[in-house]
Structures are given as structure tokens and as C-alpha cells.
Scaffold this active site. Structure first.
Site, PDB file in Angstrom:
ATOM      1  N   LYS A 195     -10.772  -0.949  10.221  1.00 11.62           N
ATOM      2  CA  LYS A 195     -10.910  -2.138   9.387  1.00 11.62           C
ATOM      3  C   LYS A 195     -11.320  -3.365  10.199  1.00 11.62           C
ATOM      4  O   LYS A 195     -11.646  -4.404   9.627  1.00 11.62           O
ATOM      5  CB  LYS A 195      -9.605  -2.413   8.632  1.00 11.62           C
ATOM      6  CG  LYS A 195      -9.204  -1.300   7.664  1.00 11.62           C
ATOM      7  CD  LYS A 195      -7.932  -1.640   6.923  1.00 11.62           C
ATOM      8  CE  LYS A 195      -7.389  -0.450   6.135  1.00 11.62           C
ATOM      9  NZ  LYS A 195      -8.271  -0.019   5.041  1.00 11.62           N
ATOM     10  N   HIS A 247       0.860  -1.180   0.000  1.00 13.42           N
ATOM     11  CA  HIS A 247       0.000   0.000   0.000  1.00 13.42           C
ATOM     12  C   HIS A 247       0.897   1.231   0.000  1.00 13.42           C
ATOM     13  O   HIS A 247       2.027   1.200   0.486  1.00 13.42           O
ATOM     14  CB  HIS A 247      -0.865  -0.051   1.266  1.00 13.42           C
ATOM     15  CG  HIS A 247      -1.947   0.973   1.353  1.00 13.42           C
ATOM     16  ND1 HIS A 247      -1.701   2.293   1.692  1.00 13.42           N
ATOM     17  CD2 HIS A 247      -3.293   0.875   1.193  1.00 13.42           C
ATOM     18  CE1 HIS A 247      -2.837   2.951   1.732  1.00 13.42           C
ATOM     19  NE2 HIS A 247      -3.817   2.128   1.420  1.00 13.42           N
ATOM     20  N   ASP A 302       2.972  -4.669   7.931  1.00 13.62           N
ATOM     21  CA  ASP A 302       1.726  -3.920   7.777  1.00 13.62           C
ATOM     22  C   ASP A 302       0.569  -4.899   7.945  1.00 13.62           C
ATOM     23  O   ASP A 302       0.304  -5.722   7.068  1.00 13.62           O
ATOM     24  CB  ASP A 302       1.690  -3.266   6.398  1.00 13.62           C
ATOM     25  CG  ASP A 302       0.358  -2.589   6.089  1.00 13.62           C
ATOM     26  OD1 ASP A 302      -0.572  -2.651   6.924  1.00 13.62           O
ATOM     27  OD2 ASP A 302       0.247  -1.997   5.002  1.00 13.62           O
ATOM     28  N   GLN A 335      -4.733  -5.562   6.918  1.00 12.36           N
ATOM     29  CA  GLN A 335      -5.650  -6.666   6.590  1.00 12.36           C
ATOM     30  C   GLN A 335      -5.370  -7.895   7.452  1.00 12.36           C
ATOM     31  O   GLN A 335      -6.288  -8.636   7.800  1.00 12.36           O
ATOM     32  CB  GLN A 335      -5.519  -7.033   5.106  1.00 12.36           C
ATOM     33  CG  GLN A 335      -5.718  -5.883   4.130  1.00 12.36           C
ATOM     34  CD  GLN A 335      -7.083  -5.236   4.222  1.00 12.36           C
ATOM     35  OE1 GLN A 335      -8.079  -5.880   4.540  1.00 12.36           O
ATOM     36  NE2 GLN A 335      -7.123  -3.940   3.943  1.00 12.36           N
ATOM     37  N   CYS A 364      -4.847   2.584  -3.642  1.00 15.06           N
ATOM     38  CA  CYS A 364      -3.631   3.119  -3.011  1.00 15.06           C
ATOM     39  C   CYS A 364      -2.453   2.169  -3.211  1.00 15.06           C
ATOM     40  O   CYS A 364      -1.663   1.925  -2.294  1.00 15.06           O
ATOM     41  CB  CYS A 364      -3.855   3.367  -1.518  1.00 15.06           C
ATOM     42  SG  CYS A 364      -5.096   4.605  -1.158  1.00 15.06           S
TER      43      CYS A 364
END
Length: 408
Positions: A224, A121, A198, A201, A366
Site C-alpha cells: 500500500k 478491517h 492498524d 492506511q 473487507c
């Protein structure tokens, strides 16, 4: 627990869009909020709206307790060793920026190297580019193959004696492939390289254990995983957080302030300058409580059946190109599907689907370098949560076919 029980926890799912039942398939961007999260935000806002950590009056104490209970919930959720390793931010983007700036100030010199992947991202690319530009460091990129998998074999050749940190997504927000982050961490650590993961998700779809993963940093957003917007987490091993300089200066992050010099507060306050978004941060606790329920019930088989159904449809339709294709079984892929349709613009499809009550994402997500990798200007993405149903998936396929027929 049945899917209807889950759906009843989310008020927005009963909404009509253009006279049709809402089908919300944009969960990778922002998940919907359960009533428990809404209630907690309202409770803090209506009953305990006062600055945390400062005053001794009752409202401030209540707000502080809710804020710190959320920190404990996050610590347990990702199995951090110390609560002081949990830093609250405004989201994944803020967490990566904090880590990149502070790590760079402490450990990066001119000529040093940082590795990112082709599947990142923008939020896990641009902060590292900015840091490299500021410090005179070199940014390297680990590529992906045509199916969307990281080419791990090339990592050995990328790492040199000047490599200081690697930043890698747990799960790409475009490809939906679960990356072997534990193996990556082990490989990097064997050569003295730190790793930031990261988890925007990954925190939603995987059981995260930062001690087992052994990552140095893990970042994710609250919005999220069913919490309020403006909430984020930076997990960092104590050894890094204690030795890095703070990101921002201001109230509450200090020990003593003199014109002759300032000392900093102990962790985690050192990195939480100013008045925090305490009402929203408090919602991380009920959100995590719900997530723990969703991760420990009999919905998994049902959810996997929906994922497999959509995967089979999208892979076998000759008009469609799916990006992020699992090898063998679908276990390494979350219910997130990005695709293009031959001869049709992704935004046209999204607009027609919206008129049918279906919320999807269109565009670059993104991740412009990833779009360039596949030679497209954008994609259509659907991303599901445990409150989505097989009936919604079947309705989506029906509407997608109708939209394609309208546009060809």
C-alpha cells in the site's frame, strides 16, 4: 517537484485501458510501484538470489544486506527505538495474526477482554475473535457515530480491570477518517491496557512516530506504500516482543535445537521463521525513500485541492451518500471516499467506470460489520495517491455522472 515528475516514476500510469488513459483510483487496496522499487526487486532476483542470514558466500551476503537495510529504513520511517522492534511479515494481516496469537498466548486468560472498533478491517477483527475463542476471552466493540467517527467517550465504560489490549485502525479503509490514536493510547495506558494500531492506511497518509504515539504495536503493509506485495511490518515494543512466545517454529528463529528442548533466537529473528520474502522486503527501502519525498514537497497543497474538490462534489450531490464525513475542515480525512448512489448497485457503477478507464473498488472492502452498521451490502470507493491529478478527478466526476445517468 510537480505531479508529472511523480507520475513519470510509475511505468503503469502510462497504460491505456480500453483505449483510454488509466485513472487508478484504487490505491487503498494496492498502490502502484515506482521504477526504483521494480529495479530493486529485479536486482535482488537477477543478481543476489540467495537465502539470507545463512551462507557466507557473496550472493547471500548481498541479499542479507539489502534485507537488513530495509529493516533500518522502516525503523527510521516510524521512529522506532530499536531495529530489533521491526518484524517483517507478509502483510498487515500476517502482522495482526502474529500479534494476536503471541499476545494471547502470553497475556490473555479466560474471562479477559479485548476491544476492537466498529470501523475495523476484517484483518483486525477475525484474528482477535480467533484468539478470544481459543483463550475463552471476551471481545468488545467501540462503536462509531453516523459520520464515521469513533465514539471515544464510550471507551471508559468498555475498559474494565479484565481488559488487556485494544486494537484500533489508524485510518479506516472505508471511512478515511484519521482516528485520534494517540489519545486512545493514552486513555488505554492510563488503565493498563496495551494498544495495537492498524496502520495499513496510516503509514501511507500520516507521519508515523511510534514513540510519540506510544502504541505497543503498529502494523502495516508494503504493497500500500509503493513496495512489492507480500511485505509487511509488525512494530512491537521490545518489552512485549521479548516476553511473548514465537508465532511459528522453523529455521532461523532458533538458538539451539535439541530433542530435549529448543531455545529461540534473539529479536527480530525469533519471529521470522523460514526463508523470508527477501527480494520483496528489500523494496521497502526505495519505497520509503519515495514516500519521504512525497511527504516533504510542494505537492501537499495540490493534493489537498483534489481531495477538497471531490469531497465537495460527493457531499453536495443528493443522489450520493458519503460514508466518513469530516467535522469542520477536511484535514482529518485522507483522499479516500466510500459512497453509495440511490437505486444503483455499486458493482454496476464500478464496471461502467472500468470501461471508461477508471479503476475503483466496489463491495464490502473487507469490512462487513461496518456495512451492517450503515445498512448497505457494499459501497463504491475511490482512493487517491500523490500521482493522481485534478484532471483525473474531474474526469472521474464526469464519468460518474454519465454512469449514474445510464443506470437510473
Amino acid at each position: 517537484m510537480l505531479v508529472d515528475d511523480i507520475r513519470n516514476m510509475f511505468p503503469v500510469l502510462s497504460r491505456k485501458i480500453y483505449g483510454k488513459d488509466l485513472v487508478y483510483f484504487d490505491n487503498a487496496a494496492t498502490s502502484q510501484r515506482p521504477q526504483s522499487v521494480i529495479d530493486e526487486w529485479n536486482r535482488i532476483t537477477c543478481e543476489s538470489n540467495a537465502n539470507i542470514h545463512r551462507a557466507v558466500h557473496r550472493l547471500a551476503d548481498e541479499a542479507t544486506q539489502a534485507y537488513e537495510q530495509a529493516r533500518d529504513a522502516v525503523k527510521d520511517f516510524i521512529n522506532a527505538e530499536f531495529r530489533e522492534e521491526i518484524i517483517f511479515t507478509s502483510g498487515t494481516t500476517a502482522s495482526v495474526n502474529l500479534a494476536a496469537f503471541c499476545f494471547g498466548e502470553a497475556y490473555i486468560k479466560e474471562g479477559d477482554e479485548v476491544i476492537v472498533t466498529e470501523a475495523e478491517h476484517h484483518s483486525n477483527i477475525v484474528p482477535w475473535q480467533m484468539m478470544c475463542r481459543r483463550k475463552g476471552a471476551i471481545l468488545k466493540v467501540l462503536p462509531i457515530d453516523d459520520s464515521g467517527h469513533l465514539i471515544i467517550d464510550e471507551l471508559d465504560s468498555l475498559i474494565t480491570g479484565r481488559t488487556r489490549i485494544m486494537a484500533v485502525t489508524h485510518i479506516s479503509n472505508v471511512l478515511g477518517i484519521v482516528n485520534p490514536v494517540k489519545d486512545i493510547v493514552e486513555k488505554c495506558h492510563s488503565k493498563g491496557v496495551a494498544v495495537l494500531v492498524d496502520g495499513a492506511q496510516g503509514a501511507v497518509h500520516c507521519k508515523v512516530d511510534v514513540r510519540d504515539m506510544d502504541c505497543d504495536f503498529y502494523v502495516f503493509s508494503g504493497h500500500k506504500l509503493y513496495a512489492a506485495t507480500g511485505t509487511g511490518v509488525l512494530y512491537g515494543k521490545k518489552k512485549w516482543l521479548e516476553n511473548m512466545p514465537p508465532y511459528m517454529g522453523g529455521g532461523e528463529m532458533v538458538g539451539t535445537v535439541k530433542f530435549s528442548g529448543t531455545t529461540y533466537a534473539p529479536l527480530p529473528m525469533k519471529y521470522e521463521a523460514g526463508t523470508q520474502n527477501f527480494a520483496s522486503a528489500a523494496t521497502l527501502k526505495p519505497a520509503i525513500e519515495l514516500l519521504n519525498i512525497l511527504n516533504n514537497n510542494n505537492l501537499e497543497e495540490y493534493n489537498n485541492s483534489i481531495k477538497d474538490y471531490l469531497l465537495n462534489i460527493l457531499i453536495n450531490d443528493e443522489r450520493i451518500r458519503l460514508y466518513g464525513v469530516p467535522r469542520g475542515t477536511s484535514e482529518e480525512k485522507i483522499p479516500l471516499f466510500s459512497f453509495t448512489v440511490k437505486g444503483i448497485h455499486h458493482e454496476d457503477l464500478a464496471l461502467i467506470l472500468d470501461k471508461m478507464g477508471i479503476a475503483v473498488r466496489s463491495g464490502q472492502m473487507c469490512a462487513e460489520p461496518l456495512m451492517d452498521r450503515f445498512g448497505v451490502t457494499g459501497m463504491l470507493r475511490i482512493s487517491l495517491a500523490p500521482y493522481n491529478t485534478m484532471q483525473e478527478a474531474e474526469y472521474f466526476v464526469k464519468c460518474l455522472n454519465k454512469a449514474i445517468d445510464m443506470l437510473i
